[in-house]
Design a protein around this motif. Structure first.
Motif, PDB file in Angstrom:
ATOM      1  N   ALA A  41       0.844  -1.157  -0.137  1.00  0.00           N
ATOM      2  CA  ALA A  41       0.138   0.016   0.076  1.00  0.00           C
ATOM      3  C   ALA A  41       0.905   1.177   0.021  1.00  0.00           C
ATOM      4  N   GLU A  42       0.720   2.303   0.848  1.00  0.00           N
ATOM      5  CA  GLU A  42       1.366   3.488   0.925  1.00  0.00           C
ATOM      6  C   GLU A  42       2.659   3.321   1.601  1.00  0.00           C
ATOM      7  N   GLY A  65      -4.492  -1.174  -4.146  1.00  0.00           N
ATOM      8  CA  GLY A  65      -4.188  -2.505  -3.930  1.00  0.00           C
ATOM      9  C   GLY A  65      -5.096  -3.089  -2.815  1.00  0.00           C
ATOM     10  N   PRO A  66      -5.067  -2.559  -1.528  1.00  0.00           N
ATOM     11  CA  PRO A  66      -5.653  -3.046  -0.397  1.00  0.00           C
ATOM     12  C   PRO A  66      -7.225  -2.949  -0.630  1.00  0.00           C
ATOM     13  N   LEU A  67      -7.537  -1.796  -1.320  1.00  0.00           N
ATOM     14  CA  LEU A  67      -9.124  -1.599  -1.281  1.00  0.00           C
ATOM     15  C   LEU A  67      -9.817  -2.366  -2.549  1.00  0.00           C
ATOM     16  N   VAL A  68      -9.228  -2.630  -3.539  1.00  0.00           N
ATOM     17  CA  VAL A  68      -9.651  -3.363  -4.661  1.00  0.00           C
ATOM     18  C   VAL A  68      -8.898  -4.441  -5.075  1.00  0.00           C
ATOM     19  N   TYR A  91       2.648  -0.944   9.173  1.00  0.00           N
ATOM     20  CA  TYR A  91       1.987   0.172   8.634  1.00  0.00           C
ATOM     21  C   TYR A  91       0.544   0.122   7.731  1.00  0.00           C
ATOM     22  N   SER A  92       0.723  -0.600   6.993  1.00  0.00           N
ATOM     23  CA  SER A  92      -0.561  -1.244   6.279  1.00  0.00           C
ATOM     24  C   SER A  92      -1.601  -1.847   6.761  1.00  0.00           C
ATOM     25  N   GLU A  98      -9.339  -3.994   8.303  1.00  0.00           N
ATOM     26  CA  GLU A  98     -10.554  -4.939   7.877  1.00  0.00           C
ATOM     27  C   GLU A  98     -10.165  -5.645   6.796  1.00  0.00           C
ATOM     28  N   VAL A  99      -9.140  -5.282   5.938  1.00  0.00           N
ATOM     29  CA  VAL A  99      -8.477  -6.200   4.718  1.00  0.00           C
ATOM     30  C   VAL A  99      -7.562  -7.051   5.386  1.00  0.00           C
ATOM     31  N   VAL A 100      -7.022  -6.697   6.313  1.00  0.00           N
ATOM     32  CA  VAL A 100      -5.950  -7.675   6.895  1.00  0.00           C
ATOM     33  C   VAL A 100      -6.908  -8.925   7.726  1.00  0.00           C
TER      34      VAL A 100
END
Length: 124
Positions: A41-42, A65-68, A91-92, A98-100
């Protein structure tokens, strides 16, 4: 220049650990694959330029990446009944809990990928 030989296996080890024996493959199986995904991610772009945190373009680009991407990957892996390893910087994970959680709930392995990428430019 002096040539230094690498240590030989089993010499100078501080533990009594022995290498594992050969792996028995299931009948008819001749190969294996490991699927891994990095969810930086960032973290990567902020390491290169921390001022990017206030710039919409790199921040929105890196959040794709994480969101889509990750939800699409999770759906693909589920469809094929395959598990994978996701390397996720702290950090990600902090930014996208919620993605993790979705990765973990889907039964995939989560591997720590540092907290934040450290910029090595200028290091000796």
């Amino acid at each position: 220049m002096n040539r230094v030989e690498p240590p030989q296996p089993g010499t100078g080890l501080a533990s009594s650990t022995v290498p594992p024996g050969p792996i028995s493959w299931p009948q008819g199986v001749t190969a294996a694959a490991s699927l891994t995904f990095d969810m930086d991610a960032e973290a990567a772009v902020l390491t290169a330029d921390i001022s990017s945190i206030s710039r919409m373009t790199p921040m929105s680009y890196q959040s794709y990446g994480p969101l889509v991407g990750v939800p699409r990957i999770l759906a693909l892996l589920k469809r094929h009944d395959v598990t994978a390893t996701f390397f996720i910087p702290g950090y990600s994970a902090h930014r996208y809990p919620e993605v993790v959680r979705a990765v973990a709930e889907a039964g995939h392995e989560i591997a720590h990928h540092s907290y934040f990428h450290e910029n090595t430019i200028g290091m000796d």
